[in-house]
Design a protein around this motif. Structure first.
Motif, PDB file in Angstrom:
ATOM      1  N   ALA A 239      39.242  50.246  37.734  1.00  0.00           N
ATOM      2  CA  ALA A 239      39.658  49.034  37.025  1.00  0.00           C
ATOM      3  C   ALA A 239      38.441  48.191  36.683  1.00  0.00           C
ATOM      4  N   ASN A 240      38.294  47.899  35.407  1.00  0.00           N
ATOM      5  CA  ASN A 240      37.225  47.032  34.936  1.00  0.00           C
ATOM      6  C   ASN A 240      37.735  45.603  35.031  1.00  0.00           C
ATOM      7  N   CYS A 241      37.196  44.837  35.962  1.00  0.00           N
ATOM      8  CA  CYS A 241      37.712  43.487  36.236  1.00  0.00           C
ATOM      9  C   CYS A 241      36.692  42.423  35.861  1.00  0.00           C
ATOM     10  N   THR A 242      37.204  41.346  35.270  1.00  0.00           N
ATOM     11  CA  THR A 242      36.335  40.237  34.882  1.00  0.00           C
ATOM     12  C   THR A 242      36.644  38.950  35.638  1.00  0.00           C
ATOM     13  N   ASN A 243      37.629  39.008  36.547  1.00  0.00           N
ATOM     14  CA  ASN A 243      37.916  37.842  37.376  1.00  0.00           C
ATOM     15  C   ASN A 243      38.596  38.295  38.665  1.00  0.00           C
ATOM     16  N   THR A 244      38.746  37.384  39.595  1.00  0.00           N
ATOM     17  CA  THR A 244      39.285  37.746  40.914  1.00  0.00           C
ATOM     18  C   THR A 244      40.768  38.084  40.860  1.00  0.00           C
ATOM     19  N   THR A 245      41.496  37.483  39.937  1.00  0.00           N
ATOM     20  CA  THR A 245      42.920  37.817  39.809  1.00  0.00           C
ATOM     21  C   THR A 245      43.081  39.265  39.379  1.00  0.00           C
ATOM     22  N   MET A 246      42.294  39.707  38.428  1.00  0.00           N
ATOM     23  CA  MET A 246      42.343  41.111  38.008  1.00  0.00           C
ATOM     24  C   MET A 246      41.995  42.036  39.168  1.00  0.00           C
ATOM     25  N   ALA A 247      40.989  41.670  39.956  1.00  0.00           N
ATOM     26  CA  ALA A 247      40.590  42.507  41.091  1.00  0.00           C
ATOM     27  C   ALA A 247      41.721  42.612  42.109  1.00  0.00           C
TER      28      ALA A 247
ATOM     29  N   LEU B 240      44.985  42.139  41.623  1.00  0.00           N
ATOM     30  CA  LEU B 240      46.122  42.868  41.062  1.00  0.00           C
ATOM     31  C   LEU B 240      45.816  44.345  40.844  1.00  0.00           C
ATOM     32  N   ALA B 241      44.572  44.668  40.560  1.00  0.00           N
ATOM     33  CA  ALA B 241      44.188  46.077  40.427  1.00  0.00           C
ATOM     34  C   ALA B 241      44.452  46.825  41.727  1.00  0.00           C
ATOM     35  N   ARG B 242      44.180  46.179  42.838  1.00  0.00           N
ATOM     36  CA  ARG B 242      44.462  46.794  44.145  1.00  0.00           C
ATOM     37  C   ARG B 242      45.952  46.725  44.468  1.00  0.00           C
ATOM     38  N   GLN B 243      46.558  45.551  44.331  1.00  0.00           N
ATOM     39  CA  GLN B 243      47.953  45.369  44.741  1.00  0.00           C
ATOM     40  C   GLN B 243      48.928  46.188  43.900  1.00  0.00           C
ATOM     41  N   HIS B 244      48.737  46.239  42.601  1.00  0.00           N
ATOM     42  CA  HIS B 244      49.710  46.864  41.714  1.00  0.00           C
ATOM     43  C   HIS B 244      49.319  48.262  41.265  1.00  0.00           C
ATOM     44  N   ASN B 245      48.020  48.540  41.174  1.00  0.00           N
ATOM     45  CA  ASN B 245      47.573  49.815  40.621  1.00  0.00           C
ATOM     46  C   ASN B 245      46.892  50.721  41.631  1.00  0.00           C
ATOM     47  N   ASP B 246      46.741  50.246  42.850  1.00  0.00           N
ATOM     48  CA  ASP B 246      46.047  51.009  43.894  1.00  0.00           C
ATOM     49  C   ASP B 246      44.697  51.504  43.389  1.00  0.00           C
ATOM     50  N   ALA B 247      44.000  50.628  42.646  1.00  0.00           N
ATOM     51  CA  ALA B 247      42.688  50.992  42.118  1.00  0.00           C
ATOM     52  C   ALA B 247      41.766  51.385  43.262  1.00  0.00           C
ATOM     53  N   ASN B 248      41.018  52.465  43.059  1.00  0.00           N
ATOM     54  CA  ASN B 248      40.089  52.910  44.090  1.00  0.00           C
ATOM     55  C   ASN B 248      38.625  52.752  43.675  1.00  0.00           C
ATOM     56  N   ILE B 249      38.416  52.309  42.451  1.00  0.00           N
ATOM     57  CA  ILE B 249      37.066  51.970  41.986  1.00  0.00           C
ATOM     58  C   ILE B 249      37.139  50.655  41.214  1.00  0.00           C
ATOM     59  N   LEU B 250      36.211  49.779  41.513  1.00  0.00           N
ATOM     60  CA  LEU B 250      36.033  48.534  40.775  1.00  0.00           C
ATOM     61  C   LEU B 250      34.875  48.730  39.810  1.00  0.00           C
ATOM     62  N   ALA B 251      35.091  48.404  38.548  1.00  0.00           N
ATOM     63  CA  ALA B 251      34.018  48.437  37.556  1.00  0.00           C
ATOM     64  C   ALA B 251      33.713  47.010  37.121  1.00  0.00           C
ATOM     65  N   LEU B 252      32.444  46.743  36.946  1.00  0.00           N
ATOM     66  CA  LEU B 252      31.982  45.414  36.539  1.00  0.00           C
ATOM     67  C   LEU B 252      31.011  45.524  35.381  1.00  0.00           C
ATOM     68  N   GLY B 253      31.025  44.509  34.524  1.00  0.00           N
ATOM     69  CA  GLY B 253      30.074  44.427  33.434  1.00  0.00           C
ATOM     70  C   GLY B 253      29.007  43.400  33.745  1.00  0.00           C
TER      71      GLY B 253
ATOM     72  N   LEU C 248      30.253  38.860  42.727  1.00  0.00           N
ATOM     73  CA  LEU C 248      30.378  39.012  44.184  1.00  0.00           C
ATOM     74  C   LEU C 248      31.745  38.557  44.673  1.00  0.00           C
ATOM     75  N   ASP C 249      32.293  37.510  44.058  1.00  0.00           N
ATOM     76  CA  ASP C 249      33.659  37.069  44.393  1.00  0.00           C
ATOM     77  C   ASP C 249      34.672  38.150  44.017  1.00  0.00           C
ATOM     78  N   ILE C 250      34.478  38.781  42.874  1.00  0.00           N
ATOM     79  CA  ILE C 250      35.367  39.861  42.438  1.00  0.00           C
ATOM     80  C   ILE C 250      35.311  41.017  43.424  1.00  0.00           C
ATOM     81  N   VAL C 251      34.107  41.390  43.837  1.00  0.00           N
ATOM     82  CA  VAL C 251      33.931  42.463  44.828  1.00  0.00           C
ATOM     83  C   VAL C 251      34.689  42.128  46.104  1.00  0.00           C
TER      84      VAL C 251
ATOM     85  N   VAL D 127      39.336  43.105  49.916  1.00  0.00           N
ATOM     86  CA  VAL D 127      40.288  42.573  50.900  1.00  0.00           C
ATOM     87  C   VAL D 127      41.743  42.733  50.459  1.00  0.00           C
ATOM     88  N   SER D 128      41.954  43.107  49.224  1.00  0.00           N
ATOM     89  CA  SER D 128      43.321  43.256  48.719  1.00  0.00           C
ATOM     90  C   SER D 128      43.843  44.649  49.029  1.00  0.00           C
TER      91      SER D 128
END
Length: 147
Positions: A85-93, A95-108, A118-121, A126-127
């Motif tokens: 999941a390519n996330c640009t804010n903490t809400t996306m991060a 929800l990516a874990r809670q709803h999509n079980d994302a196993n990789i975080l991508a950042l730009g 760092l807040d997104i990470v 923790v989600s």
């Protein structure tokens, strides 16, 4: 918790900051798959290396960084079992874990600032996946059985 890190040249500096940030946390081990400089490289290599370590369960999660987060997340998502999941804010991060079980975080690195990154990470790590109605959707993604 084991975290795999990877970045291209555009994400190298942010990857290093993430690595330093995670090193300060108890119970987190970081495995850095590179790149190790700002010299131009191709992002698919690093997306695939991190994704492979996740699907082989050598790590719990991956974090990838490129200029926008787009290319490296697309590369990682080519690996069966990856939900990057390519996330640009903490809400996306979250929800990516809670709803999509994302196993990789991508950042730009050119999209989000260092403090926000760092807040997104932190929020991503923790989600937790909520399961329930989301489980069926994740299974549909994994099994490509919606068509």
């Amino acid at each position: 918790m084991k975290i795999a890190l990877g970045a291209d040249h555009g994400g190298y500096e942010l990857k290093e900051k993430i690595k330093q940030h995670l090193a300060k946390k108890d119970g987190i081990e970081v495995i850095d798959f590179g790149t190790n400089s700002t010299e131009s490289v191709d992002y698919p290599k690093y997306g695939h290396l991190v994704a492979k370590s996740v699907v082989e369960k050598k790590v719990d999660f991956g974090i990838l960084v490129c200029g926008t987060g787009i290319g490296i997340s697309i590369a990682a998502n080519k690996i069966k079992g990856i939900r990057a999941a390519n996330c640009t804010n903490t809400t996306m991060a979250r929800l990516a874990r809670q709803h999509n079980d994302a196993n990789i975080l991508a950042l730009g690195a050119r999209i989000v600032g260092d403090v926000l990154a760092l807040d997104i990470v932190d929020k991503f790590l923790v989600s937790s996946f909520e399961g329930g109605r989301h489980q069926r959707r994740v299974e549909e993604i994994e099994n490509c059985n919606i068509f």
